[in-house]
Motif scaffolding. Structure first.
Motif, PDB file in Angstrom:
ATOM      1  N   ASN A  99      20.365 -50.791  36.516  1.00  0.00           N
ATOM      2  CA  ASN A  99      19.996 -49.895  37.658  1.00  0.00           C
ATOM      3  C   ASN A  99      18.458 -49.797  38.035  1.00  0.00           C
ATOM      4  O   ASN A  99      17.662 -49.754  36.963  1.00  0.00           O
ATOM      5  N   ILE A 100      18.339 -49.823  39.156  1.00  0.00           N
ATOM      6  CA  ILE A 100      17.006 -49.262  39.568  1.00  0.00           C
ATOM      7  C   ILE A 100      17.213 -47.851  40.095  1.00  0.00           C
ATOM      8  O   ILE A 100      17.788 -47.743  41.056  1.00  0.00           O
ATOM      9  N   THR A 101      16.646 -46.895  39.692  1.00  0.00           N
ATOM     10  CA  THR A 101      16.834 -45.537  40.160  1.00  0.00           C
ATOM     11  C   THR A 101      15.696 -45.452  41.411  1.00  0.00           C
ATOM     12  O   THR A 101      14.375 -45.387  41.083  1.00  0.00           O
ATOM     13  N   ASP A 102      16.121 -45.617  42.428  1.00  0.00           N
ATOM     14  CA  ASP A 102      15.329 -45.592  43.627  1.00  0.00           C
ATOM     15  C   ASP A 102      15.412 -44.178  44.598  1.00  0.00           C
ATOM     16  O   ASP A 102      15.056 -44.362  45.569  1.00  0.00           O
ATOM     17  N   VAL A 103      16.007 -43.460  44.021  1.00  0.00           N
ATOM     18  CA  VAL A 103      16.085 -41.868  44.694  1.00  0.00           C
ATOM     19  C   VAL A 103      16.116 -41.069  43.496  1.00  0.00           C
ATOM     20  O   VAL A 103      17.349 -41.070  42.473  1.00  0.00           O
ATOM     21  N   ASP A 104      15.296 -40.128  43.376  1.00  0.00           N
ATOM     22  CA  ASP A 104      15.313 -38.931  42.461  1.00  0.00           C
ATOM     23  C   ASP A 104      14.379 -37.896  42.815  1.00  0.00           C
ATOM     24  O   ASP A 104      13.558 -38.216  43.844  1.00  0.00           O
ATOM     25  N   ASP A 105      14.230 -36.847  41.925  1.00  0.00           N
ATOM     26  CA  ASP A 105      13.348 -35.647  42.299  1.00  0.00           C
ATOM     27  C   ASP A 105      11.922 -36.379  42.282  1.00  0.00           C
ATOM     28  O   ASP A 105      11.416 -35.938  43.385  1.00  0.00           O
ATOM     29  N   LYS A 106      11.352 -37.078  41.306  1.00  0.00           N
ATOM     30  CA  LYS A 106       9.891 -37.414  41.583  1.00  0.00           C
ATOM     31  C   LYS A 106       9.624 -38.260  42.453  1.00  0.00           C
ATOM     32  O   LYS A 106       8.671 -38.262  43.432  1.00  0.00           O
ATOM     33  N   ILE A 107      10.644 -39.190  42.998  1.00  0.00           N
ATOM     34  CA  ILE A 107      10.762 -40.273  44.155  1.00  0.00           C
ATOM     35  C   ILE A 107      10.521 -39.336  45.547  1.00  0.00           C
ATOM     36  O   ILE A 107       9.565 -39.549  46.323  1.00  0.00           O
TER      37      ILE A 107
END
Ligand code: AMP
Ligand code: ZN
Length: 494
Positions: free
Chosen positions: A67-75
């Motif tokens: 997966n590519i995590t392209d939404v999270d807290d840091k983003i």
């Protein structure tokens, strides 16, 4: 012998058997694309690449999803700070990740992006809620009720007996020893990206992303789930809780975790000034093949201490292998075969296989190929190599390279790409002399350029177009643009 792998779940080395005969379905947690990947990240990705390459070499058909995590807290935080949409923010780093992975000869897995699976995540959470495994908080966020999953802690071996029911945590990453109900879905906050879904507006938590995407791609039960050791808790523990409480089935059979990389004996961190991306190292003049070689030189379950001495040694090792292959391919040998050489090649192939079957002992596999090179070089010098020995010896090298992928002499164009990237992004100050020496470039003085152009002109006058084209190509490679005008040849720097 079957492959034996350490399974974090059972905490021991087990024989690896796939759920379906001859087919492996595996998932690795990919990068969170909020910055350039560092060599620690790539230690893990290279380790998983070695694993999937070895499974393929062993005859399995491998379905490998990342997966590519392209939404999270840091983003969310960084994109809001820069005032750009999440997608625009992540695109750049996703592209950089894929380029870096290719530079390190990581075979590309099937990629899935979190933001492209949001409705499925909302649906998954709705089903957890229906089963009483999740609940909605006042603000519209959803949490997983860990009291409903008594096996919580089985992967990380943490004992949560005294946990407080209903205590919550809404950040994706936490190191608390006492468990908390964790966020599945986060209600929108002003200025943050959010999606309209069947369970209301908001965005997914990090853990739910991987449960949903891995099951969508690989089914409710699959063979192996991988990541770096920091993901054991809470990320993978939470993935197991969400997935197994919903399906009642074992989520992944094997849990594969790579140990963290240290730099010069210390934890890598920006504040210590020992934080490196592959691009940083290339700018310093190190070859991608040396980086890959060093990353594989310590078995994945052992601490890898990344040092600059180690990187130099890795470069020497790769050179030795390439030189040996060149020598073998170019020399003329007397006809016939030397049985000892055929045997040496076969034994080396067997030793590499046994080493990798032993929980991917990459160090031993490398030792085996070097012993072969040493013995074969000695035989060369003693003129004991025969024509028919070439194929088996080259074959052993090929088998080695199917896993380690360092023999192709393709460092220069890759380094050149990094050089161009640095120039295009204002990082000229980081470009080392070593890099410039290696990939040739403006190191050409004006006088050098003039001299080459004069040579080019005389070659053309003599109708030696091959020579003049070669000179032009050399100049282009050095960043010199040559133009033919009515006043003669002009040149400029790119
Ligand atoms: P991230 O982009 O932070 O989500 O991390 C991507 C992958 O890199 C995860 O599998 C992490 O466990 C792994 N990782 C992060 N830091 C290191 C490190 N220093 N050594 C090895 N793996 C790491
Ligand atoms: Zn994950």
């Amino acid at each position: 012998m079957p492959l034996r792998l350490f399974n974090t779940m059972s905490a021991r080395v087990e024989e690896f058997h796939s759920l379906q005969p001859n087919e492996v379905r595996m998932y690795a947690c990919g990068p969170t694309v909020y910055d350039y990947g560092h060599i620690g990240n790539f230690r893990t990705f290279v380790a998983v690449d070695v694993l999937q390459r070895f499974l393929r070499q062993s005859g399995y058909k491998v379905r490998y999803v990342m997966n590519i995590t392209d939404v999270d807290d840091k983003i969310i935080r960084n994109s809001a700070r820069e005032g750009v949409p999440v997608r625009q923010y992540t695109e750049k780093y996703e592209k950089a990740f894929l380029e870096d992975a290719a530079t390190l000869n990581i075979q590309q897995p099937d990629l899935v992006r979190a933001t492209e699976h949001i409705p499925a995540m909302a649906d998954f959470i709705a089903r957890l809620e229906q089963k009483g495994l999740a609940y909605r908080a006042e603000d519209g966020s959803y949490y997983f009720r860990i009291a409903k999953f008594p096996a919580y802690g089985k992967l990380s071996k943490k004992d949560f007996a005294g946990m407080e029911d209903g205590a919550r945590v809404d950040v994706d990453e936490y190191e608390k020893d006492n468990a908390r109900d964790f966020a599945l879905w986060k209600a929108p906050k002003p200025g943050e990206a959010s999606w309209e879904t069947a369970i209301g507006p908001g965005r997914p938590g990090w853990h739910i992303e991987c449960s949903v995407m891995s099951m969508e791609e690989l089914g409710e039960m699959f063979d192996l789930h991988a990541g770096g050791e920091d993901l054991i808790f809470p990320h993978h523990e939470n993935e197991i809780a969400q997935s197994e409480s919903l399906t009642g089935k074992t989520f992944a059979n094997f849990w594969f975790h790579a140990r963290f990389l240290l730099v010069e004996g210390e934890k890598m961190s920006k504040s210590l000034g020992n934080f490196y991306t592959p691009r940083d190292l290339v700018l310093m003049g190190h070859k991608p093949s040396s980086i890959r070689y060093l990353l594989t030189s310590v078995p994945y379950r052992h601490q890898l201490n990344f040092t600059f001495d180690g990187l130099k040694q890795a470069a020497t090792s790769v050179d030795r292998l390439r030189n040996f292959r060149r020598r073998l391919s170019q020399a003329q040998f007397p006809p016939g075969a030397n049985e000892a050489m055929t045997k040496l090649a076969q034994e080396t192939v067997d030793r590499m296989r046994s080493a990798l079957e032993d929980d991917l002992n990459t160090a031993q596999a490398q030792a085996a190929i070097f012993e072969m090179v040493r013995s074969a070089n000695a035989a060369f010098d003693a003129e004991e190599v025969r024509k028919d020995d070439v194929t088996p010896l080259l074959g052993a090298l090929e088998k080695f390279d199917e896993i380690f992928a360092v023999l192709a002499d393709d460092d220069a164009p890759k380094m050149k790409t990094v050089l161009e990237w640095a120039r295009a992004t204002g990082r000229e100050a980081d470009i080392s002399e070593e890099l410039l020496d290696l990939v040739g470039s403006p190191a050409l003085s004006d006088a050098d350029v003039e001299e080459k152009i004069a040579e080019m002109n005389s070659a053309r006058a003599a109708r030696d177009f091959k020579r003049s084209d070669a000179l032009r190509a050399e100049l282009t490679a050095a960043g010199i643009i040559v133009e033919n005008t009515k006043d003669g040849v002009r040149w400029r720097r790119k």
